[in-house]
Design a protein around this motif. Structure first.
Motif, PDB file in Angstrom:
ATOM      1  N   GLY A 157       0.694  -1.336   0.022  1.00  0.00           N
ATOM      2  CA  GLY A 157      -0.015  -0.072   0.043  1.00  0.00           C
ATOM      3  C   GLY A 157       0.794   1.228  -0.309  1.00  0.00           C
ATOM      4  N   ARG A 158       1.963   1.221   0.552  1.00  0.00           N
ATOM      5  CA  ARG A 158       2.926   2.440   0.725  1.00  0.00           C
ATOM      6  C   ARG A 158       3.543   2.771  -0.511  1.00  0.00           C
ATOM      7  NH1 ARG A 158       4.244   0.518   5.906  1.00  0.00           N
ATOM      8  NH2 ARG A 158       6.201  -0.646   5.221  1.00  0.00           N
ATOM      9  N   HIS A 159       3.522   1.818  -1.397  1.00  0.00           N
ATOM     10  CA  HIS A 159       4.327   1.857  -3.111  1.00  0.00           C
ATOM     11  C   HIS A 159       3.142   2.069  -3.800  1.00  0.00           C
ATOM     12  CE1 HIS A 159       8.412   0.621  -2.143  1.00  0.00           C
ATOM     13  NE2 HIS A 159       7.980  -0.010  -1.376  1.00  0.00           N
ATOM     14  N   LEU A 160       1.685   2.420  -3.594  1.00  0.00           N
ATOM     15  CA  LEU A 160       0.827   2.792  -4.652  1.00  0.00           C
ATOM     16  C   LEU A 160       0.599   4.306  -4.687  1.00  0.00           C
ATOM     17  CD1 LEU A 160      -2.329   0.515  -3.507  1.00  0.00           C
ATOM     18  CD2 LEU A 160      -0.954   0.381  -5.780  1.00  0.00           C
ATOM     19  N   ALA A 161       0.639   4.570  -5.908  1.00  0.00           N
ATOM     20  CA  ALA A 161       0.467   6.111  -6.289  1.00  0.00           C
ATOM     21  C   ALA A 161      -0.989   6.429  -5.702  1.00  0.00           C
ATOM     22  CB  ALA A 161       0.664   6.280  -7.725  1.00  0.00           C
ATOM     23  N   ASP A 162      -1.174   7.680  -5.885  1.00  0.00           N
ATOM     24  CA  ASP A 162      -2.786   8.177  -5.328  1.00  0.00           C
ATOM     25  C   ASP A 162      -3.906   7.613  -6.414  1.00  0.00           C
ATOM     26  OD1 ASP A 162      -4.713   9.508  -4.233  1.00  0.00           O
ATOM     27  OD2 ASP A 162      -4.452  11.275  -5.550  1.00  0.00           O
ATOM     28  N   GLY A 163      -4.798   6.987  -5.805  1.00  0.00           N
ATOM     29  CA  GLY A 163      -5.629   6.065  -7.052  1.00  0.00           C
ATOM     30  C   GLY A 163      -5.066   4.777  -7.184  1.00  0.00           C
ATOM     31  N   GLY A 164      -3.890   4.290  -6.813  1.00  0.00           N
ATOM     32  CA  GLY A 164      -3.310   3.128  -7.493  1.00  0.00           C
ATOM     33  C   GLY A 164      -4.015   1.823  -6.975  1.00  0.00           C
ATOM     34  N   ILE A 165      -3.950   0.880  -7.691  1.00  0.00           N
ATOM     35  CA  ILE A 165      -4.727  -0.370  -7.255  1.00  0.00           C
ATOM     36  C   ILE A 165      -3.835  -1.620  -7.141  1.00  0.00           C
ATOM     37  CG2 ILE A 165      -6.306  -2.173  -8.040  1.00  0.00           C
ATOM     38  CD1 ILE A 165      -8.024  -0.086  -9.373  1.00  0.00           C
ATOM     39  N   PHE A 166      -3.855  -2.401  -6.001  1.00  0.00           N
ATOM     40  CA  PHE A 166      -3.255  -3.512  -5.820  1.00  0.00           C
ATOM     41  C   PHE A 166      -3.986  -4.890  -6.112  1.00  0.00           C
ATOM     42  CE2 PHE A 166      -2.503  -7.315  -2.468  1.00  0.00           C
ATOM     43  CZ  PHE A 166      -1.274  -7.173  -2.816  1.00  0.00           C
TER      44      PHE A 166
END
Length: 222
Positions: free
Chosen positions: A85-94
């Protein structure tokens, strides 16, 4: 088939890399790493997510070993999900593939609890028998239904699905469980979220598989 600007492949299995660059490349005539947009990092995903040096990703795809295998156990912990989660951009999806064939409900609840503790929004899509895609985001609008419909109708998405033998509307028929439905499922569990501190999933999953196999054998014999 998608207009991806950069793709980072994180893989520590040298045998798998050699397979892709050897027999598979000779058979297909394509080396997926021979692309300016693609970079390869020879490190395990668990260790890679501990680094704070990489740029945030719009999408993180996690495809670990089956959850019943010890080598994949670290990828289904709350700590792993928090790092992702810390590596996701704003609005990013895992997005993570979760295989749970022959499980009872409790191991599934452990993993769902872990993901829900780490991300703001989580949904689960049943992509096949005993297999889920866990989708998570820290954005309020990470899973906007209207945007999803628009994306499925885009020409490049339809082309990729067509090559898979699917119409663009087929993904809409997969059983799915939204954030609130997963909350109801998890609230009925008597177990805590799966964590690296106790390895509860790694300890219980093989036992669940053994029990299920014994039941199937007994049923078949009867």
């Amino acid at each position: 088939g998608f207009p991806i600007q950069d793709a980072v492949c994180i893989e520590s299995d040298e045998g798998l890399i050699d397979l892709v660059r050897g027999p598979i490349q000779r058979e297909t005539g394509v080396d997926p790493f021979d692309d300016d947009r693609v970079s390869l990092r020879r490190v395990s995903p668990e260790l890679a997510l501990m680094s704070d040096n990489s740029e945030p990703f719009d999408i993180i795809l996690s495809s670990p070993s089956a959850s019943s295998m010890t080598e994949g156990a670290a990828s289904f912990t709350e700590e792993y999900y928090r790092r992702a989660g810390r590596h996701l951009a704003d609005g990013g999806i895992f997005c993570q593939r979760f295989e749970c064939i022959d499980y009872g409900i409790e191991p599934i609840r452990m993993v769902l609890k872990s993901a829900r503790n780490a991300f703001h929004r989580v949904i689960a899509v049943e992509s096949g028998a005993g297999e889920f895609l866990l989708l998570a985001s820290n954005s309020e609008n990470g899973f906007d239904a209207e945007k999803m419909l628009v994306r499925l109708e885009l020409p490049h998405v339809r082309r990729v699905l067509a090559r898979s033998g699917l119409d663009w509307s087929v993904p809409l028929s997969f059983p799915a469980y939204d954030h609130n439905a997963l909350e109801e499922i998890c609230d009925e569990s008597r177990f805590a979220a799966n964590s690296a501190t106790h390895g509860q999933l790694a300890a219980s999953a093989p036992m669940k598989l053994t029990t299920s196999a014994e039941i199937c054998t007994a049923t078949a014999s009867t």
